[in-house]
Design a protein around this motif. Structure first.
Motif, PDB file in Angstrom:
ATOM      1  N   LEU A   1     -50.963  93.711  40.696  1.00 56.92           N
ATOM      2  CA  LEU A   1     -50.803  94.988  39.394  1.00 56.92           C
ATOM      3  C   LEU A   1     -49.739  95.418  39.403  1.00 56.92           C
ATOM      4  O   LEU A   1     -49.376  95.864  37.476  1.00 56.92           O
ATOM      5  N   LEU A   2     -48.767  95.611  40.256  1.00 57.55           N
ATOM      6  CA  LEU A   2     -47.834  96.517  40.019  1.00 57.55           C
ATOM      7  C   LEU A   2     -46.489  96.351  39.821  1.00 57.55           C
ATOM      8  O   LEU A   2     -46.134  96.993  39.142  1.00 57.55           O
ATOM      9  N   LEU A   3     -46.412  95.324  40.072  1.00 54.90           N
ATOM     10  CA  LEU A   3     -45.192  94.620  39.184  1.00 54.90           C
ATOM     11  C   LEU A   3     -45.549  94.249  38.506  1.00 54.90           C
ATOM     12  O   LEU A   3     -46.995  93.380  38.024  1.00 54.90           O
ATOM     13  N   PRO A   4     -44.038  93.456  37.082  1.00 56.59           N
ATOM     14  CA  PRO A   4     -44.000  93.422  36.384  1.00 56.59           C
ATOM     15  C   PRO A   4     -44.535  91.386  36.147  1.00 56.59           C
ATOM     16  O   PRO A   4     -43.194  90.564  35.723  1.00 56.59           O
ATOM     17  N   LEU A   5     -45.387  90.859  36.811  1.00 56.55           N
ATOM     18  CA  LEU A   5     -45.865  89.778  37.088  1.00 56.55           C
ATOM     19  C   LEU A   5     -46.920  89.300  36.563  1.00 56.55           C
ATOM     20  O   LEU A   5     -47.378  88.019  35.949  1.00 56.55           O
ATOM     21  N   HIS A   6     -47.699  89.882  34.995  1.00 55.62           N
ATOM     22  CA  HIS A   6     -48.633  89.909  34.172  1.00 55.62           C
ATOM     23  C   HIS A   6     -48.544  91.034  33.041  1.00 55.62           C
ATOM     24  O   HIS A   6     -47.730  91.490  33.323  1.00 55.62           O
ATOM     25  N   ALA A   7     -48.513  90.570  31.541  1.00 55.25           N
ATOM     26  CA  ALA A   7     -48.883  90.747  30.714  1.00 55.25           C
ATOM     27  C   ALA A   7     -48.871  92.764  30.876  1.00 55.25           C
ATOM     28  O   ALA A   7     -48.147  92.949  29.998  1.00 55.25           O
TER      29      ALA A   7
END
Length: 267
Positions: A114-120
């Motif tokens: 949730l924290l890292l830029p791994l989803h839109a």
């Protein structure tokens, strides 16, 4: 933790003047001088056999400080510390074979996702800042291992010797990056405040706490570091985190605190 992260938030005001490397040099170097003058550890010097342990403790301490301050320069303090705290969390979970600990590992992994830029829907974060924070996480895990060994050194000057060892390579690095501006009176005064708040006081209190508190209590309190740092970043720097980021931080804290509670209770 309040002292440490308030000092870290204040330190970001010095980054435009001497860079994160210069601030770390001031923090570590001045802390070493303060602790050496206060504790006077040479009255009970370490044995030759204890020197490698103190050196490893100091090196990991210095690297942890350098990497996390580089992360602070690029991403919000609360997010950097939430990533950093996964180091000691991984140290606990990877040494465990209990099924429920895999649940805490999944909880922490979901928080990081949730924290890292791994989803839109994730906020954009500087990839270098993320990498520095993960590097600091690895150093924190090593710091715990070597710090526990170093805490058995006789004489009570462990933190002073460790900070001196850290300063031997951190101060030259900071001087190389910052140059003569590192000696400006206003910078030195600010660096002294950071050294007291973020190193000399909290690391000394931490060593006392490690001796006096049950590991479970200590581990649970340390697990609140991301929230304390995020609040310090908001109060001192005005860094605002979104609801998803706070949820992610809460999941990492839950995994860290729960693993500390269940691990030491079973032991």
């Amino acid at each position: 933790m309040v002292s440490q992260y308030a000092g870290a938030a204040f330190a970001k005001h010095l980054f435009p003047l001497v860079g994160s490397e210069g601030v770390v040099a001031l923090r570590v170097g001045l802390s070493a001088l303060i602790l050496l003058g206060w504790l006077r550890p040479w009255r009970t010097p370490p044995t030759r056999a204890e020197l490698p342990t103190l050196l490893l403790y100091g090196v990991t301490l210095g690297c942890m400080n350098l990497l996390i301050y580089r992360a602070f320069a690029l991403i919000p303090i609360g997010i950097a510390v939430a990533i950093e705290v996964t180091g000691p969390l991984a140290l606990v979970l990877l040494s465990s074979r209990r099924p429920r600990d895999f649940g805490w590992l999944a909880c922490a992994a979901f928080g990081l996702w949730l924290l890292l830029p791994l989803h839109a829907g994730a906020a954009q974060l500087d990839p270098k800042g993320i990498a520095y924070a993960f590097g600091a996480a690895a150093c924190w895990a090593l710091y715990i291992v070597f710090g526990k060994r170093a805490s058995s050194v006789q004489g009570g000057g462990v933190v002073a010797w460790g900070m001196l060892a850290a300063s031997l390579f951190i101060v030259p690095v900071g001087a190389y990056y910052a140059g003569p501006s590192l000696l400006a009176p206003s910078v030195l005064l600010g660096g002294l405040a950071v050294a007291v708040l973020s190193s000399a006081l909290p690391y000394t209190l931490e060593m006392i706490a490690l001796r006096r508190l049950p590991r479970r209590v200590f581990g649970i309190m340390v697990s609140s570091s991301p929230a304390v740092s995020a609040l310090a970043g908001f109060a001192v720097l005005g860094e605002r985190l979104g609801a998803i980021q706070w949820l992610a931080i809460a999941l990492v804290m839950l995994a860290s605190g729960a693993s500390a509670w269940t691990g030491t209770r079973d032991a």
